[in-house]
Design a protein around this motif. Structure first.
Motif, PDB file in Angstrom:
ATOM      1  N   GLU A  84       4.658  -3.490   3.962  1.00 25.46           N
ATOM      2  CA  GLU A  84       4.277  -2.122   3.613  1.00 25.46           C
ATOM      3  C   GLU A  84       2.978  -1.727   4.318  1.00 25.46           C
ATOM      4  O   GLU A  84       2.827  -0.592   4.778  1.00 25.46           O
ATOM      5  CB  GLU A  84       4.138  -1.971   2.103  1.00 25.46           C
ATOM      6  CG  GLU A  84       3.746  -0.586   1.655  1.00 25.46           C
ATOM      7  CD  GLU A  84       4.729   0.518   2.069  1.00 25.46           C
ATOM      8  OE1 GLU A  84       4.293   1.681   2.196  1.00 25.46           O
ATOM      9  OE2 GLU A  84       5.920   0.220   2.276  1.00 25.46           O
ATOM     10  N   TRP A  85       2.036  -2.640   4.389  1.00 24.63           N
ATOM     11  CA  TRP A  85       0.778  -2.383   5.095  1.00 24.63           C
ATOM     12  C   TRP A  85       1.082  -1.955   6.537  1.00 24.63           C
ATOM     13  O   TRP A  85       0.560  -0.955   7.027  1.00 24.63           O
ATOM     14  CB  TRP A  85      -0.072  -3.644   5.083  1.00 24.63           C
ATOM     15  CG  TRP A  85      -1.382  -3.533   5.798  1.00 24.63           C
ATOM     16  CD1 TRP A  85      -1.591  -3.538   7.150  1.00 24.63           C
ATOM     17  CD2 TRP A  85      -2.670  -3.392   5.209  1.00 24.63           C
ATOM     18  NE1 TRP A  85      -2.935  -3.432   7.429  1.00 24.63           N
ATOM     19  CE2 TRP A  85      -3.607  -3.338   6.251  1.00 24.63           C
ATOM     20  CE3 TRP A  85      -3.115  -3.336   3.894  1.00 24.63           C
ATOM     21  CZ2 TRP A  85      -4.963  -3.217   6.020  1.00 24.63           C
ATOM     22  CZ3 TRP A  85      -4.472  -3.212   3.670  1.00 24.63           C
ATOM     23  CH2 TRP A  85      -5.380  -3.148   4.723  1.00 24.63           C
ATOM     24  N   ARG A  88       2.423   1.464   6.956  1.00 27.78           N
ATOM     25  CA  ARG A  88       1.393   2.491   6.803  1.00 27.78           C
ATOM     26  C   ARG A  88       0.495   2.598   8.030  1.00 27.78           C
ATOM     27  O   ARG A  88       0.028   3.683   8.362  1.00 27.78           O
ATOM     28  CB  ARG A  88       0.566   2.229   5.548  1.00 27.78           C
ATOM     29  CG  ARG A  88       1.403   2.439   4.303  1.00 27.78           C
ATOM     30  CD  ARG A  88       0.656   2.162   3.046  1.00 27.78           C
ATOM     31  NE  ARG A  88       1.546   2.313   1.907  1.00 27.78           N
ATOM     32  CZ  ARG A  88       1.145   2.582   0.688  1.00 27.78           C
ATOM     33  NH1 ARG A  88      -0.144   2.729   0.420  1.00 27.78           N
ATOM     34  NH2 ARG A  88       2.027   2.699  -0.280  1.00 27.78           N
ATOM     35  N   GLN A  91       2.019   4.923  10.475  1.00 24.70           N
ATOM     36  CA  GLN A  91       2.164   6.316  10.054  1.00 24.70           C
ATOM     37  C   GLN A  91       0.799   6.926   9.696  1.00 24.70           C
ATOM     38  O   GLN A  91       0.561   7.311   8.552  1.00 24.70           O
ATOM     39  CB  GLN A  91       3.088   6.398   8.844  1.00 24.70           C
ATOM     40  CG  GLN A  91       4.491   5.872   9.105  1.00 24.70           C
ATOM     41  CD  GLN A  91       5.339   5.957   7.868  1.00 24.70           C
ATOM     42  OE1 GLN A  91       5.517   7.040   7.310  1.00 24.70           O
ATOM     43  NE2 GLN A  91       5.850   4.825   7.430  1.00 24.70           N
ATOM     44  N   LEU A  94       0.494  10.101   7.608  1.00 29.82           N
ATOM     45  CA  LEU A  94       0.768  10.050   6.174  1.00 29.82           C
ATOM     46  C   LEU A  94      -0.250   9.239   5.382  1.00 29.82           C
ATOM     47  O   LEU A  94      -0.479   9.498   4.212  1.00 29.82           O
ATOM     48  CB  LEU A  94       2.166   9.463   5.921  1.00 29.82           C
ATOM     49  CG  LEU A  94       3.355  10.259   6.446  1.00 29.82           C
ATOM     50  CD1 LEU A  94       4.654   9.504   6.182  1.00 29.82           C
ATOM     51  CD2 LEU A  94       3.392  11.642   5.807  1.00 29.82           C
ATOM     52  N   TYR A  95      -0.807   8.214   6.029  1.00 27.76           N
ATOM     53  CA  TYR A  95      -1.716   7.297   5.339  1.00 27.76           C
ATOM     54  C   TYR A  95      -3.063   7.263   6.055  1.00 27.76           C
ATOM     55  O   TYR A  95      -3.118   7.336   7.280  1.00 27.76           O
ATOM     56  CB  TYR A  95      -1.122   5.889   5.274  1.00 27.76           C
ATOM     57  CG  TYR A  95       0.183   5.859   4.522  1.00 27.76           C
ATOM     58  CD1 TYR A  95       0.199   5.897   3.132  1.00 27.76           C
ATOM     59  CD2 TYR A  95       1.396   5.814   5.197  1.00 27.76           C
ATOM     60  CE1 TYR A  95       1.395   5.881   2.427  1.00 27.76           C
ATOM     61  CE2 TYR A  95       2.595   5.796   4.501  1.00 27.76           C
ATOM     62  CZ  TYR A  95       2.586   5.829   3.124  1.00 27.76           C
ATOM     63  OH  TYR A  95       3.770   5.827   2.434  1.00 27.76           O
ATOM     64  N   ASN A  96      -4.097   7.124   5.295  1.00 30.12           N
ATOM     65  CA  ASN A  96      -5.460   7.146   5.810  1.00 30.12           C
ATOM     66  C   ASN A  96      -5.658   6.062   6.878  1.00 30.12           C
ATOM     67  O   ASN A  96      -5.641   4.872   6.567  1.00 30.12           O
ATOM     68  CB  ASN A  96      -6.436   6.934   4.653  1.00 30.12           C
ATOM     69  CG  ASN A  96      -7.875   7.058   5.070  1.00 30.12           C
ATOM     70  OD1 ASN A  96      -8.204   7.046   6.254  1.00 30.12           O
ATOM     71  ND2 ASN A  96      -8.752   7.168   4.085  1.00 30.12           N
ATOM     72  N   TYR A 100      -5.909   1.783   6.810  1.00 32.35           N
ATOM     73  CA  TYR A 100      -4.873   0.978   7.479  1.00 32.35           C
ATOM     74  C   TYR A 100      -5.067   1.091   8.983  1.00 32.35           C
ATOM     75  O   TYR A 100      -4.481   1.936   9.630  1.00 32.35           O
ATOM     76  CB  TYR A 100      -3.482   1.485   7.078  1.00 32.35           C
ATOM     77  CG  TYR A 100      -3.263   1.523   5.594  1.00 32.35           C
ATOM     78  CD1 TYR A 100      -2.955   0.366   4.906  1.00 32.35           C
ATOM     79  CD2 TYR A 100      -3.391   2.707   4.878  1.00 32.35           C
ATOM     80  CE1 TYR A 100      -2.758   0.390   3.528  1.00 32.35           C
ATOM     81  CE2 TYR A 100      -3.191   2.743   3.508  1.00 32.35           C
ATOM     82  CZ  TYR A 100      -2.874   1.577   2.844  1.00 32.35           C
ATOM     83  OH  TYR A 100      -2.684   1.607   1.489  1.00 32.35           O
ATOM     84  N   GLN A 128      -5.753  -2.644  -3.324  1.00 35.26           N
ATOM     85  CA  GLN A 128      -4.992  -1.611  -4.026  1.00 35.26           C
ATOM     86  C   GLN A 128      -5.785  -1.035  -5.198  1.00 35.26           C
ATOM     87  O   GLN A 128      -5.828   0.181  -5.388  1.00 35.26           O
ATOM     88  CB  GLN A 128      -3.670  -2.181  -4.535  1.00 35.26           C
ATOM     89  CG  GLN A 128      -2.704  -2.515  -3.414  1.00 35.26           C
ATOM     90  CD  GLN A 128      -1.454  -3.170  -3.938  1.00 35.26           C
ATOM     91  OE1 GLN A 128      -0.521  -2.487  -4.332  1.00 35.26           O
ATOM     92  NE2 GLN A 128      -1.454  -4.497  -3.958  1.00 35.26           N
ATOM     93  N   GLN A 133      -4.444   2.529  -4.197  1.00 35.59           N
ATOM     94  CA  GLN A 133      -3.246   2.502  -3.365  1.00 35.59           C
ATOM     95  C   GLN A 133      -2.177   1.662  -4.061  1.00 35.59           C
ATOM     96  O   GLN A 133      -2.505   0.782  -4.861  1.00 35.59           O
ATOM     97  CB  GLN A 133      -3.548   1.873  -2.000  1.00 35.59           C
ATOM     98  CG  GLN A 133      -4.611   2.575  -1.201  1.00 35.59           C
ATOM     99  CD  GLN A 133      -4.135   3.899  -0.665  1.00 35.59           C
ATOM    100  OE1 GLN A 133      -3.143   3.967   0.037  1.00 35.59           O
ATOM    101  NE2 GLN A 133      -4.848   4.961  -1.006  1.00 35.59           N
TER     102      GLN A 133
END
Length: 142
Positions: A84-85, A88, A91, A94-96, A100, A128, A133
């Motif tokens: 998942e990391w 992200r 992308q 979509l993600y900071n 990431y 998280q 997150q």
């Protein structure tokens, strides 16, 4: 500070995954200072350094103790978290991208040993909780 940690962690994991070995006897050294945790294995030529001002104290006070979870549990969770990391990282719209920054090359075929998996797992939980997150499902808290 967090950006430096991510760069170092990911670089070290990349070094650790250069070859796949089915079973390796792990000899790791863990050295902790105020805000740095270093994990090294000379036989596999890898080093993981976690630099985060709050992680060491969180690990000492809030994390489940070593051997609470099995190695298989930690490995399976780390595979999910890292997957998942990496999604992200790819992308940034979509993600900071400050959270990431780089992908992690975590090879499920390589036996990192308990200590490495324990620290990666707990850092993912800490990350998280600290950054609000969810890498997947619910975030375990203690």
């Amino acid at each position: 500070m967090k950006n430096s940690f991510y760069l170092i962690l990911i670089g070290c994991v990349l070094l650790a995954c250069s070859t796949s070995k089915p079973e390796v006897v792990m000899v790791t050294k863990t050295i902790a200072t105020k805000d740095t945790i270093r994990i090294a294995n000379d036989s596999l030529d890898y080093e993981v350094i976690i630099i985060d001002a709050g992680f060491s104290s969180w690990l000492d006070s809030r994390a489940y103790p070593r051997k609470y979870h099995s190695l298989n549990y930690l490995e399976s969770k780390n595979q999910l978290y890292v997957s998942e990391w990496n999604n992200r990282v790819l992308q940034p719209q979509l993600y900071n991208p400050n959270l990431y920054e780089m992908t992690i090359n975590y090879d499920p075929m390589l036996r990192y040993g308990y200590e490495v998996n324990y620290l990666i797992y707990n850092y993912m939980i800490y990350f998280q909780n600290t950054n609000k997150q969810k890498l997947f499902g619910t975030v375990p808290t203690r």
